[in-house]
Scaffold this motif. Structure first.
Motif, PDB file in Angstrom:
ATOM      1  N   VAL A  23      18.470  -7.627   9.684  1.00 16.92           N
ATOM      2  CA  VAL A  23      18.276  -6.201   9.289  1.00 16.92           C
ATOM      3  C   VAL A  23      16.819  -5.962   9.132  1.00 16.92           C
ATOM      4  N   TRP A  24      16.256  -4.520   9.654  1.00 13.28           N
ATOM      5  CA  TRP A  24      14.954  -4.522   9.405  1.00 13.28           C
ATOM      6  C   TRP A  24      14.937  -3.559   8.086  1.00 13.28           C
ATOM      7  N   GLU A  25      13.774  -3.783   7.522  1.00 14.95           N
ATOM      8  CA  GLU A  25      13.400  -2.701   6.256  1.00 14.95           C
ATOM      9  C   GLU A  25      13.716  -1.162   6.616  1.00 14.95           C
ATOM     10  N   GLY A  26      14.687  -0.498   5.820  1.00 15.39           N
ATOM     11  CA  GLY A  26      14.913   0.624   5.718  1.00 15.39           C
ATOM     12  C   GLY A  26      16.066   0.931   6.584  1.00 15.39           C
ATOM     13  N   ASP A  27      16.814  -0.086   7.167  1.00 11.69           N
ATOM     14  CA  ASP A  27      17.910   0.130   7.949  1.00 11.69           C
ATOM     15  C   ASP A  27      19.053  -0.018   7.183  1.00 11.69           C
ATOM     16  N   LEU A  28      20.187   0.434   7.615  1.00 14.42           N
ATOM     17  CA  LEU A  28      21.453   0.033   6.757  1.00 14.42           C
ATOM     18  C   LEU A  28      22.428  -0.932   7.357  1.00 14.42           C
ATOM     19  N   LEU A  29      22.564  -2.128   6.921  1.00 15.31           N
ATOM     20  CA  LEU A  29      23.443  -3.151   7.410  1.00 15.31           C
ATOM     21  C   LEU A  29      24.724  -2.935   6.755  1.00 15.31           C
ATOM     22  N   THR A  30      25.622  -2.676   7.696  1.00 16.75           N
ATOM     23  CA  THR A  30      27.137  -2.541   7.246  1.00 16.75           C
ATOM     24  C   THR A  30      28.161  -3.197   8.021  1.00 16.75           C
ATOM     25  N   PHE A  31      29.198  -3.415   7.375  1.00 17.59           N
ATOM     26  CA  PHE A  31      30.392  -4.348   8.248  1.00 17.59           C
ATOM     27  C   PHE A  31      31.452  -4.481   7.163  1.00 17.59           C
ATOM     28  N   SER A 122      13.057   7.775  19.838  1.00 14.42           N
ATOM     29  CA  SER A 122      12.909   7.918  18.347  1.00 14.42           C
ATOM     30  C   SER A 122      12.163   6.640  18.060  1.00 14.42           C
ATOM     31  N   PHE A 123      11.528   6.603  16.704  1.00 13.16           N
ATOM     32  CA  PHE A 123      10.900   5.526  16.232  1.00 13.16           C
ATOM     33  C   PHE A 123      11.369   5.515  14.683  1.00 13.16           C
ATOM     34  N   ARG A 124      11.195   4.279  14.032  1.00 21.40           N
ATOM     35  CA  ARG A 124      11.072   4.315  12.462  1.00 21.40           C
ATOM     36  C   ARG A 124       9.642   4.271  12.394  1.00 21.40           C
ATOM     37  N   ASP A 153       7.451  10.030   3.891  1.00 27.92           N
ATOM     38  CA  ASP A 153       8.300   9.803   2.754  1.00 27.92           C
ATOM     39  C   ASP A 153       8.142   8.594   2.136  1.00 27.92           C
ATOM     40  N   PRO A 154       8.614   8.478   0.814  1.00 29.56           N
ATOM     41  CA  PRO A 154       8.595   7.274   0.232  1.00 29.56           C
ATOM     42  C   PRO A 154       9.171   6.176   0.845  1.00 29.56           C
ATOM     43  N   ALA A 155      10.197   6.515   1.780  1.00 31.41           N
ATOM     44  CA  ALA A 155      11.105   5.814   2.437  1.00 31.41           C
ATOM     45  C   ALA A 155      10.649   5.657   4.184  1.00 31.41           C
ATOM     46  N   ILE A 156      11.321   4.800   4.558  1.00 37.17           N
ATOM     47  CA  ILE A 156      11.251   4.887   6.224  1.00 37.17           C
ATOM     48  C   ILE A 156      11.574   6.051   6.570  1.00 37.17           C
ATOM     49  N   SER A 157      10.939   6.593   7.684  1.00 36.83           N
ATOM     50  CA  SER A 157      11.179   7.941   8.447  1.00 36.83           C
ATOM     51  C   SER A 157      11.821   7.564   9.887  1.00 36.83           C
TER      52      SER A 157
END
Length: 178
Positions: A23-31, A122-124, A153-157
């Motif tokens: 998983v990349w920083e700022g991305d959601l990992l879900t399962f 799109s880009f992160r 933003d303080p987070a990844i855009s």
């Protein structure tokens, strides 16, 4: 007269193997953790994570949905996570599965471009929070066309260019604006 008492036999639930993930920083990992429980009637199952998981990682107690968004302080890293499922029988039984998550850091600037079927790109984007940036596009590395000005933003855009479909080749950059 003979009396026969049939007792319910509890069988431990079995978690399906959990594959390792990236998983990349700022991305959601879900399962969703999948489980088999041979008991009839089925027991109520509860999911949990063993101690030592990264901050913010969670699993839904009733459905086993795992979620985690790694932040800058948690990358890069390899995280070893253990999921446990337990039934609600009088003598509870359970199972555990472990897996690893490699969390990768984004560099400052544009990361992980993705082109969609409609031509959008799109880009992160990772920048300095509160700083102004300008996303620009070029077809020749000489002439740069402004696409969007924004404040990080303080987070990844996530930045999207909705005009990319008009260009068979297009280069992008994000530069700080004073």
């Amino acid at each position: 007269t003979v009396t026969v008492q049939v007792l319910d036999t509890n069988v431990a639930p079995v978690l399906e193997p959990l594959p390792d993930r990236v998983v990349w920083e700022g991305d959601l990992l879900t399962f969703t953790a999948l489980v088999n429980d041979a008991d009839v009637p089925a027991d109520t199952l509860g999911f949990s994570l063993e101690p030592g998981v990264p901050a913010g990682a969670a699993i839904g107690a009733a459905r086993g949905v795992f979620t985690w968004i790694p932040v800058e302080a948690e990358v890069p890293n390899t995280n070893h996570i253990t999921v446990t499922v337990t039934d609600n029988a009088p003598t509870p039984l359970g199972d555990s599965q472990s897996f690893s998550v490699i969390s990768r850091a984004l560099k400052l600037g544009l990361n992980r471009p993705q082109r969609f079927a409609n031509g959008d790109v799109s880009f992160r984007f990772k920048g300095t929070a509160g700083r102004r940036y300008l996303l620009e596009g070029s077809t020749d590395f000489e002439t740069w066309t402004p696409i969007r000005e924004f404040v990080a933003d303080p987070a990844i855009s996530t930045l999207t260019d909705q005009s990319s479909a008009a260009f068979p080749w297009r280069y992008f950059r994000a530069r700080a604006v004073e």
